[in-house]
Design a protein around this motif. Structure first.
Motif, PDB file in Angstrom:
ATOM      1  N   ASN A 162      54.547  39.883  40.470  1.00  0.00           N
ATOM      2  CA  ASN A 162      53.360  40.220  41.258  1.00  0.00           C
ATOM      3  C   ASN A 162      52.230  39.228  40.978  1.00  0.00           C
ATOM      4  O   ASN A 162      51.525  38.802  41.885  1.00  0.00           O
ATOM      5  CB  ASN A 162      52.912  41.649  40.933  1.00  0.00           C
ATOM      6  N   PHE A 163      52.060  38.828  39.721  1.00  0.00           N
ATOM      7  CA  PHE A 163      51.042  37.860  39.344  1.00  0.00           C
ATOM      8  C   PHE A 163      51.323  36.508  39.986  1.00  0.00           C
ATOM      9  O   PHE A 163      50.400  35.846  40.487  1.00  0.00           O
ATOM     10  CB  PHE A 163      50.978  37.721  37.811  1.00  0.00           C
ATOM     11  N   GLU A 164      52.574  36.087  39.986  1.00  0.00           N
ATOM     12  CA  GLU A 164      52.944  34.803  40.594  1.00  0.00           C
ATOM     13  C   GLU A 164      52.703  34.820  42.109  1.00  0.00           C
ATOM     14  O   GLU A 164      52.225  33.825  42.681  1.00  0.00           O
ATOM     15  CB  GLU A 164      54.414  34.473  40.293  1.00  0.00           C
ATOM     16  N   ASN A 165      53.024  35.934  42.763  1.00  0.00           N
ATOM     17  CA  ASN A 165      52.782  36.042  44.201  1.00  0.00           C
ATOM     18  C   ASN A 165      51.296  35.963  44.514  1.00  0.00           C
ATOM     19  O   ASN A 165      50.887  35.295  45.465  1.00  0.00           O
ATOM     20  CB  ASN A 165      53.358  37.354  44.744  1.00  0.00           C
ATOM     21  N   THR A 166      50.490  36.631  43.711  1.00  0.00           N
ATOM     22  CA  THR A 166      49.042  36.605  43.903  1.00  0.00           C
ATOM     23  C   THR A 166      48.500  35.203  43.667  1.00  0.00           C
ATOM     24  O   THR A 166      47.667  34.701  44.429  1.00  0.00           O
ATOM     25  CB  THR A 166      48.352  37.604  42.960  1.00  0.00           C
ATOM     26  N   LYS A 167      48.979  34.565  42.621  1.00  0.00           N
ATOM     27  CA  LYS A 167      48.547  33.200  42.303  1.00  0.00           C
ATOM     28  C   LYS A 167      48.914  32.237  43.432  1.00  0.00           C
ATOM     29  O   LYS A 167      48.097  31.398  43.846  1.00  0.00           O
ATOM     30  CB  LYS A 167      49.197  32.758  40.992  1.00  0.00           C
ATOM     31  N   ASN A 168      50.110  32.356  43.967  1.00  0.00           N
ATOM     32  CA  ASN A 168      50.552  31.495  45.066  1.00  0.00           C
ATOM     33  C   ASN A 168      49.731  31.753  46.332  1.00  0.00           C
ATOM     34  O   ASN A 168      49.398  30.823  47.065  1.00  0.00           O
ATOM     35  CB  ASN A 168      52.035  31.684  45.338  1.00  0.00           C
ATOM     36  N   ALA A 169      49.405  33.019  46.574  1.00  0.00           N
ATOM     37  CA  ALA A 169      48.615  33.352  47.764  1.00  0.00           C
ATOM     38  C   ALA A 169      47.207  32.768  47.656  1.00  0.00           C
ATOM     39  O   ALA A 169      46.679  32.220  48.637  1.00  0.00           O
ATOM     40  CB  ALA A 169      48.548  34.870  47.944  1.00  0.00           C
ATOM     41  N   ILE A 170      46.617  32.865  46.486  1.00  0.00           N
ATOM     42  CA  ILE A 170      45.266  32.316  46.296  1.00  0.00           C
ATOM     43  C   ILE A 170      45.284  30.795  46.417  1.00  0.00           C
ATOM     44  O   ILE A 170      44.419  30.198  47.070  1.00  0.00           O
ATOM     45  CB  ILE A 170      44.693  32.773  44.935  1.00  0.00           C
ATOM     46  N   THR A 171      46.272  30.157  45.823  1.00  0.00           N
ATOM     47  CA  THR A 171      46.405  28.710  45.903  1.00  0.00           C
ATOM     48  C   THR A 171      46.591  28.268  47.355  1.00  0.00           C
ATOM     49  O   THR A 171      45.965  27.311  47.811  1.00  0.00           O
ATOM     50  CB  THR A 171      47.580  28.227  45.038  1.00  0.00           C
ATOM     51  N   SER A 172      47.434  28.974  48.076  1.00  0.00           N
ATOM     52  CA  SER A 172      47.674  28.655  49.479  1.00  0.00           C
ATOM     53  C   SER A 172      46.413  28.829  50.308  1.00  0.00           C
ATOM     54  O   SER A 172      46.114  28.008  51.184  1.00  0.00           O
ATOM     55  CB  SER A 172      48.787  29.545  50.025  1.00  0.00           C
ATOM     56  N   TYR A 173      45.658  29.868  50.004  1.00  0.00           N
ATOM     57  CA  TYR A 173      44.405  30.117  50.733  1.00  0.00           C
ATOM     58  C   TYR A 173      43.432  28.955  50.542  1.00  0.00           C
ATOM     59  O   TYR A 173      42.861  28.442  51.504  1.00  0.00           O
ATOM     60  CB  TYR A 173      43.776  31.423  50.251  1.00  0.00           C
ATOM     61  N   PHE A 174      43.238  28.522  49.318  1.00  0.00           N
ATOM     62  CA  PHE A 174      42.280  27.450  49.066  1.00  0.00           C
ATOM     63  C   PHE A 174      42.763  26.103  49.593  1.00  0.00           C
ATOM     64  O   PHE A 174      41.959  25.250  49.974  1.00  0.00           O
ATOM     65  CB  PHE A 174      41.915  27.375  47.582  1.00  0.00           C
ATOM     66  N   ARG A 175      44.064  25.896  49.670  1.00  0.00           N
ATOM     67  CA  ARG A 175      44.583  24.682  50.328  1.00  0.00           C
ATOM     68  C   ARG A 175      44.244  24.711  51.812  1.00  0.00           C
ATOM     69  O   ARG A 175      43.859  23.697  52.397  1.00  0.00           O
ATOM     70  CB  ARG A 175      46.088  24.581  50.137  1.00  0.00           C
ATOM     71  N   GLY A 176      44.388  25.874  52.420  1.00  0.00           N
ATOM     72  CA  GLY A 176      44.034  26.007  53.836  1.00  0.00           C
ATOM     73  C   GLY A 176      42.551  25.805  54.074  1.00  0.00           C
ATOM     74  O   GLY A 176      42.148  25.179  55.058  1.00  0.00           O
TER      75      GLY A 176
END
Length: 66
Positions: free
Chosen positions: A4-18
């Motif tokens: 769950n932590f990895e999914n959240t981390k990936n989602a946040i990273t993806s958001y800031f890349r966008g």
């Protein structure tokens, strides 16, 4: 839990890349355009304020007669 932590981390990273990608697509107005449009907005607000003030005076005068 770690998944769950990895999914959240990936989602946040993806958001800031966008966000960074979209930030590069912004076309900012020139300084002259900002100054002129700001002047027009202030002038229109001032004119409407004066108009509302006079309408208020007229209504007060009309309603005070009753």
């Amino acid at each position: 839990m770690n998944d769950n932590f990895e999914n959240t981390k990936n989602a946040i990273t993806s958001y800031f890349r966008g966000v960074r990608t979209e930030w590069g697509k912004i076309t900012w107005p020139e300084k002259h355009q900002v100054i002129v449009e700001t002047f027009f907005v202030v002038a229109i607000v001032f004119i409407f304020t004066i108009f509302i003030y006079f309408v208020d005076i007229i209504f007060n005068a009309l309603l005070s007669k009753f």
